[in-house]
Scaffold this motif. Structure first.
Motif, PDB file in Angstrom:
ATOM      1  N   PHE A 122      -8.705  -0.309   0.485  1.00 48.77           N
ATOM      2  CA  PHE A 122      -8.009  -0.230  -0.797  1.00 48.77           C
ATOM      3  C   PHE A 122      -7.827  -1.614  -1.402  1.00 48.77           C
ATOM      4  O   PHE A 122      -8.087  -1.842  -2.584  1.00 48.77           O
ATOM      5  N   GLU A 123      -7.366  -2.556  -0.589  1.00 47.35           N
ATOM      6  CA  GLU A 123      -7.115  -3.913  -1.086  1.00 47.35           C
ATOM      7  C   GLU A 123      -8.404  -4.568  -1.570  1.00 47.35           C
ATOM      8  O   GLU A 123      -8.427  -5.210  -2.628  1.00 47.35           O
ATOM      9  N   GLN A 124      -9.501  -4.402  -0.835  1.00 49.97           N
ATOM     10  CA  GLN A 124     -10.775  -4.979  -1.249  1.00 49.97           C
ATOM     11  C   GLN A 124     -11.253  -4.367  -2.556  1.00 49.97           C
ATOM     12  O   GLN A 124     -11.720  -5.084  -3.449  1.00 49.97           O
TER      13      GLN A 124
ATOM     14  N   ALA B  33     -11.971  -6.008  -6.258  1.00 44.32           N
ATOM     15  CA  ALA B  33     -13.279  -5.871  -6.892  1.00 44.32           C
ATOM     16  C   ALA B  33     -13.155  -5.271  -8.293  1.00 44.32           C
ATOM     17  O   ALA B  33     -13.853  -5.690  -9.229  1.00 44.32           O
ATOM     18  N   ILE B  34     -12.253  -4.293  -8.449  1.00 40.67           N
ATOM     19  CA  ILE B  34     -12.054  -3.654  -9.752  1.00 40.67           C
ATOM     20  C   ILE B  34     -11.503  -4.658 -10.757  1.00 40.67           C
ATOM     21  O   ILE B  34     -11.970  -4.751 -11.892  1.00 40.67           O
ATOM     22  N   LEU B  35     -10.487  -5.424 -10.346  1.00 36.88           N
ATOM     23  CA  LEU B  35      -9.876  -6.395 -11.255  1.00 36.88           C
ATOM     24  C   LEU B  35     -10.832  -7.524 -11.613  1.00 36.88           C
ATOM     25  O   LEU B  35     -10.817  -8.035 -12.732  1.00 36.88           O
ATOM     26  N   ARG B  36     -11.686  -7.914 -10.667  1.00 37.61           N
ATOM     27  CA  ARG B  36     -12.641  -8.996 -10.908  1.00 37.61           C
ATOM     28  C   ARG B  36     -13.962  -8.491 -11.481  1.00 37.61           C
ATOM     29  O   ARG B  36     -14.830  -9.282 -11.831  1.00 37.61           O
ATOM     30  N   LYS B  37     -14.098  -7.159 -11.582  1.00 38.46           N
ATOM     31  CA  LYS B  37     -15.322  -6.525 -12.079  1.00 38.46           C
ATOM     32  C   LYS B  37     -16.535  -6.997 -11.287  1.00 38.46           C
ATOM     33  O   LYS B  37     -17.522  -7.493 -11.846  1.00 38.46           O
ATOM     34  N   ARG B  38     -16.454  -6.809  -9.970  1.00 38.22           N
ATOM     35  CA  ARG B  38     -17.545  -7.177  -9.074  1.00 38.22           C
ATOM     36  C   ARG B  38     -18.110  -5.913  -8.413  1.00 38.22           C
ATOM     37  O   ARG B  38     -17.365  -5.025  -8.005  1.00 38.22           O
ATOM     38  N   LYS B  39     -19.429  -5.856  -8.313  1.00 36.44           N
ATOM     39  CA  LYS B  39     -20.079  -4.749  -7.626  1.00 36.44           C
ATOM     40  C   LYS B  39     -19.700  -4.759  -6.149  1.00 36.44           C
ATOM     41  O   LYS B  39     -19.351  -5.815  -5.604  1.00 36.44           O
TER      42      LYS B  39
ATOM     43  N   LEU C 140      -0.058   1.839  -0.928  1.00 34.21           N
ATOM     44  CA  LEU C 140      -0.930   0.777  -1.406  1.00 34.21           C
ATOM     45  C   LEU C 140      -1.100  -0.281  -0.327  1.00 34.21           C
ATOM     46  O   LEU C 140      -0.615  -0.128   0.785  1.00 34.21           O
ATOM     47  N   ASP C 141      -1.779  -1.372  -0.655  1.00 30.73           N
ATOM     48  CA  ASP C 141      -2.079  -2.384   0.353  1.00 30.73           C
ATOM     49  C   ASP C 141      -0.873  -3.271   0.640  1.00 30.73           C
ATOM     50  O   ASP C 141       0.182  -3.157   0.013  1.00 30.73           O
TER      51      ASP C 141
END
Length: 315
Positions: free
Chosen positions: A142-144, A148-154, A90-91
């Protein structure tokens, strides 16, 4: 599982899940509902503050926490090695958390358990591939994506496809809704809704570059759940390859993703694959040289001959 272990496990499960019905607990621990009722009564008599509501289920009263539990040697080794894996795969942020977790686990272990766990860990080693080159970029990607997944950002990125046709562009710009990250066959994959393809697609992190997290948010399809998601199987091309017995072990150890079976055949071994297109196996086949022979389809046999001819011309 004996009664004492089951009762402890019930408290841990309630602490994790919040509210559970007797039916849920009976299914979880493979026992009868009546046994769960008796366990709940015994826990209450032992001073565990369990609340029960008809039609809702059991829960622990707010503020109650289970005291630290002891680990067996095997459990401690599993957790410590698991933390090693997290730190490697992981990151950087999770790498720090993994090391911190290891220190806390080691601190609460009894001396004998800690010494035995360390002895076992000393003969088990996870090899990292290093931080330079692609691996470093993958961890950054991976970190980015995790953020993005946790913040629900495209996200928007450039993707290098595995395209066999030299006239077709290998790179494309993608905008996607990142749903989750999956580690399979030694590589990290992004599962995302791709706006270019208007469908859920999978992207290898090693082929992603120029990743940007956008300000625009997205909502996951209500019917999508990553733990149960299975992509459609579109591998419709069957390939059969004869393998020389001298390299059979090495072929089997290669753990090719597309291999369906590997069986003894006529003076050798028969490997059967299912692929999306013949080119998925072209380089793999060429890599074994004369020790393998394509039996079918004929079109792949022709492609192998064609590639060998090109190689011969360049020698």
């Amino acid at each position: 599982m004996n009664k004492t272990d089951r009762m402890l496990a019930i408290v841990i499960e309630l602490q994790r899940k919040g509210v559970l019905r007797a039916e849920d607990l009976a299914a979880k621990f493979e026992t009868s509902i009546r046994t769960i009722y008796r366990d709940m009564q015994a826990l209450s008599e032992a001073g565990v503050p369990i609340a029960g509501a008809p039609g809702t289920g059991y829960s622990l009263m707010e503020g109650y926490f289970l005291p630290p539990v002891s680990f067996t040697v095997e459990e401690a080794v599993a957790l410590l090695i698991g933390a090693d894996f997290v730190g490697m795969k992981l990151d950087a942020e999770y790498g720090v958390k993994a090391r911190s977790s290891q220190e806390k686990i080691e601190a609460i272990l009894p001396e004998k358990v800690r010494e035995e766990a360390e002895r076992i860990r000393s003969v088990i080693r996870l090899l990292d591939v290093g931080e330079s080159g692609t691996r470093g970029r993958e961890k950054e990607t991976f970190e980015q994506l995790r953020q993005a997944i946790l913040r629900k950002r495209k996200v928007r990125f450039r993707y290098a496809k595995n395209v066999p046709d030299p006239d077709e562009s290998r790179h494309s710009e993608r905008t996607a809704d990142p749903y989750g990250l999956v580690h399979t066959h030694g590589v990290w994959m992004l599962v995302a809704f791709c706006w270019l393809r208007q469908d859920i697609r999978h992207f290898r992190l090693s082929r992603i570059s120029g990743l940007v997290i956008l300000d625009e948010s997205f909502n996951i399809d209500p019917g999508f759940r990553l733990p149960t998601y299975r992509p459609a199987d579109d591998r419709n091309v069957t390939v059969r390859i004869w393998v020389d017995p001298a390299i059979a072990d090495r072929v089997l150890e290669s753990d090719n993703f597309y291999m369906e079976s590997f069986e003894p055949g006529d003076q050798g071994w028969l490997a059967t694959f299912r692929v999306r297109r013949m080119e998925d196996l072209l380089q793999w086949t060429l890599g074994w040289g004369a020790a393998v022979r394509v039996l079918e389809p004929e079109a792949l046999r022709e492609r192998v001959r064609e590639e060998i001819g090109k190689m011969f011309e360049r020698c």
